[in-house]
Scaffold this motif. Structure first.
Motif, short mmCIF file in Angstrom:
data_model
loop_
_atom_site.label_atom_id
_atom_site.label_comp_id
_atom_site.label_asym_id
_atom_site.label_seq_id
_atom_site.Cartn_x
_atom_site.Cartn_y
_atom_site.Cartn_z
N LEU A 88 4.11 4.04 8.19
CA LEU A 88 5.54 3.87 8.45
C LEU A 88 5.81 4.30 9.89
CD1 LEU A 88 7.36 5.39 5.31
CD2 LEU A 88 7.15 2.97 5.88
N PRO B 274 1.24 1.39 0.56
CA PRO B 274 1.73 1.50 1.93
C PRO B 274 1.39 2.86 2.55
CG PRO B 274 3.55 1.72 0.38
CD PRO B 274 2.32 1.49 -0.43
N ILE C 118 9.50 1.70 -1.02
CA ILE C 118 9.95 2.62 0.01
C ILE C 118 11.25 3.18 -0.50
CG2 ILE C 118 10.81 2.85 2.38
CD1 ILE C 118 8.81 0.71 3.18
N SER D 223 7.01 6.22 1.55
CA SER D 223 6.31 5.11 0.90
C SER D 223 5.57 5.62 -0.33
CB SER D 223 5.33 4.45 1.86
OG SER D 223 4.29 5.34 2.24
N ARG E 58 3.33 8.09 3.19
CA ARG E 58 3.88 8.33 4.53
C ARG E 58 5.36 8.68 4.45
NH1 ARG E 58 -0.36 9.75 7.42
NH2 ARG E 58 -2.01 8.19 7.19
N GLN F 18 6.21 -1.14 8.56
CA GLN F 18 5.35 -0.59 7.51
C GLN F 18 4.05 -1.36 7.43
OE1 GLN F 18 4.85 -2.67 4.65
NE2 GLN F 18 4.63 -1.38 2.87
N HIS G 294 5.60 -3.35 -3.01
CA HIS G 294 4.54 -2.85 -2.14
C HIS G 294 3.31 -2.45 -2.96
CE1 HIS G 294 7.39 -2.88 1.15
NE2 HIS G 294 8.22 -2.14 0.44
N GLU H 77 0.52 -1.86 4.85
CA GLU H 77 0.01 -1.56 3.50
C GLU H 77 -1.32 -2.24 3.27
OE1 GLU H 77 1.90 -4.05 0.03
OE2 GLU H 77 3.51 -3.43 1.37
#
Length: 422
Positions: free
Chosen positions: A274, A271, A238, A215, A203, A285, A268, A287
């Motif tokens: 966003l 993910p 991110i 992400s 994203r 966010q 993360h 995920e």
């Protein structure tokens, strides 16, 4: 299939119950089951039972009240869901053009423009080759705020290199006749490359200062999973970069020894959502967890979101992830988590006044859950959850708000929906 209209009453999809299922298409062979829907009686300020009624996968306990299975809420205004087209091929990302049309990516590598009535333009050429294997392909897309004058579009895709596959970001200028992208350049690559085909993230949003926030996934396998905790890796992060792809000045981890200067947050898993809150400007966010443990996070610069050290999920085998812990000092807790999973994908905040009770609510496409998640958020905590369009039987991949104030959602099955006040 002809376009059709579905009139949805206040809770036409508030109380569907789903079986436990895994997070993404490659991980999710079993479709969820559905329960019954009670009549509409409530308001968005009246609490009901949580929308999830199936047992969790684990015995893990939340860190605070309301972190999971919050009270259900019900939309009281009648709204309509229109299927505008079913002719898309595995759409993945959707963004609104200034004139009200929609720019949509297709996983296989094409990008198309859809009108507000569902008419599709021809595939736009000039896009670099994508690797659509597994969970890869042409992924998230974002329109430059100055698109009217600069014609610039940014997108994320899975790129194949001699060393393996990676999450990449490209930009290009949409030609005046809208048939091709010109001056296309790949401005960022999340290194290292890896030969797997899962967990790309993908994203992209543009923050109020004009930076790109992207992400990236940790690429799924045990051999790469720990890189989500490594500051010298672009996996499971991110990242924040300029529109030219260089690390944004002042990124929070850039001064740490060995850290990649583009990193904004880390820890993360995969993910795929966003969104920027329309009033606070905060970045949120979502995920995918493994078996349980899907997360919603409010992103804070430089923070570590814990994967795989802490998680509310289990391995797909049912065993614990690592030491099986859910809290550790210095690691951020999710604002909200789901167990069983819903597989949260693209998401958007509702900033329109067309349905007042939805203002500033978060809407998330649910893949294995096959619905759209509506979350009411107050003081950075989730206080209500609703399941919309659950009767459609669709994997909702992304959702955005159009310039007309309506919501537009795409599904893996090739549908484009318009959701608005009746």
């Amino acid at each position: 299939m002809k376009n059709r209209m579905l009139l949805i009453t206040a809770t036409a999809s508030s109380f569907f119950a789903f079986a436990s299922c895994k997070s993404d298409v490659a991980d999710n062979p079993n479709p969820p089951s559905t329960g019954t829907t009670p009549p509409s009686t409530g308001t968005t300020t009246t609490s009901t039972s949580p929308v999830e009624t199936n047992p969790p996968n684990s015995t893990y306990r939340p860190a605070f009240t309301g972190q999971t299975r919050v009270a259900g809420v019900r939309t009281t205004i009648s709204y309509a869901s229109t299927v505008l087209t079913t002719a898309l091929t595995s759409p993945w990302g959707i963004a609104s053009l200034p004139d009200g049309r929609l720019l949509i990516t297709q996983k296989t590598g094409a990008m198309r423009i859809a009108t507000s009535t569902g008419q599709l333009g021809a595939p736009i050429t000039g896009i670099p080759t994508v690797n659509p294997a597994g969970q890869g392909g042409l992924l998230g897309v974002r329109i430059d705020p100055a698109f009217v004058t600069n014609r610039t579009v940014y997108w994320v895709f899975s790129e194949s290199t001699a060393d393996g596959n990676l999450t990449a970001v490209a930009k290009g200028l949409l030609s005046q006749d809208e048939t091709r992208f010109e001056g296309v350049t790949v401005i960022y690559r999340a290194l290292p490359a890896y030969r797997g085909t899962a967990h790309y993230g993908g994203r992209i949003v543009i923050d109020p200062a004009g930076n790109l926030l992207v992400s990236t996934g940790e690429r799924a396998d045990n051999v790469t999973r720990l890189q989500a905790q490594s500051l010298n890796s672009g996996l499971g992060k991110i990242i924040r970069i300029t529109k030219d792809g260089t690390p944004t000045a002042g990124n929070p981890l850039a001064t740490q020894a060995g850290a990649r200067p583009e990193l904004y947050t880390y820890g993360h898993r995969n993910p795929q959502g966003l969104a920027i809150h329309p009033t606070t400007g905060d970045l949120w966010q979502s995920e995918h967890g493994p078996r349980g443990g899907d997360e919603l996070n409010r992103i804070q610069a430089g923070a570590n979101y814990g994967w795989p050290t802490i998680t509310y999920g289990l391995e797909y085998s049912g065993s614990r992830v690592g030491d099986g812990i859910q809290q550790r000092e210095g690691l951020e807790q999710p604002v909200y988590y789901w167990d069983p999973v819903v597989s949260p994908s693209g998401m958007t905040f509702y900033a329109s006044n067309r349905i007042p009770e939805w203002q500033n609510n978060l809407f998330i496409g649910s893949l294995s859950g096959m619905h759209i998640v509506r979350l009411v958020i107050e003081n950075n905590r989730v206080v209500g959850e609703e399941r919309l369009l659950a009767s459609e039987g669709q994997r909702f991949r992304d959702i955005t708000q159009g310039t007309d104030g309506a919501l537009y959602a795409i599904t893996d099955g090739g549908r484009l929906y318009r959701i608005d006040k009746q």
